[in-house]
Scaffold this motif. Sequence first.
Motif: not given
Length: 166
Positions: A29-31, A60-62, A84-86
């Motif tokens: 899970l990445t940006r 997946r990206t968030y 996004g995800v941090h």
Amino acid sequence: MTPYDDDTFSEYTSQLRSLLRDGYELRLLTRHTKQRWEWERLRDNLLGDLEENRENVTIRTYSRYKEYQRVTSETDETDLAEFGVHAKLQTIGHSIEGAALLGSANFMENSYNWNPECGVYTENSNFVAAAIDFFDHVWELSEADEVDLTSLQEIPRRSFYPSYYV
């Protein structure tokens, strides 16, 4: 779960290949990034070395765009502002026999060699269960942003967006 990566991924692919051969599933899970070269780097440093058991690899990206709900081919990408995800979180196994690593480090050389990062590694089942629950929650939120590995392997000349934004 890590928002940023670089060539450091290539140093871990032999370990990831071993886990995949043992039946583990790899969920990254990445940006999301607008930069083609960053997708190429992810492809070259991770997917290029994970030829076996690729069916057990999901990316997946968030990222959510503050100014647009959906990005279309008419969208001026210079106007996009995203967040996004941090979080930086790695888990392996299940809560009973698994482990979690939670910290400030990305999968980047800066994080491993120069930045003063910190983190917590634990096999405490309550902590591992909470970390897995958190990851699974964000993973489900990012379902629309699953990256088609075939598309990633054949990165087009145009900007690359997860399917939700196309």
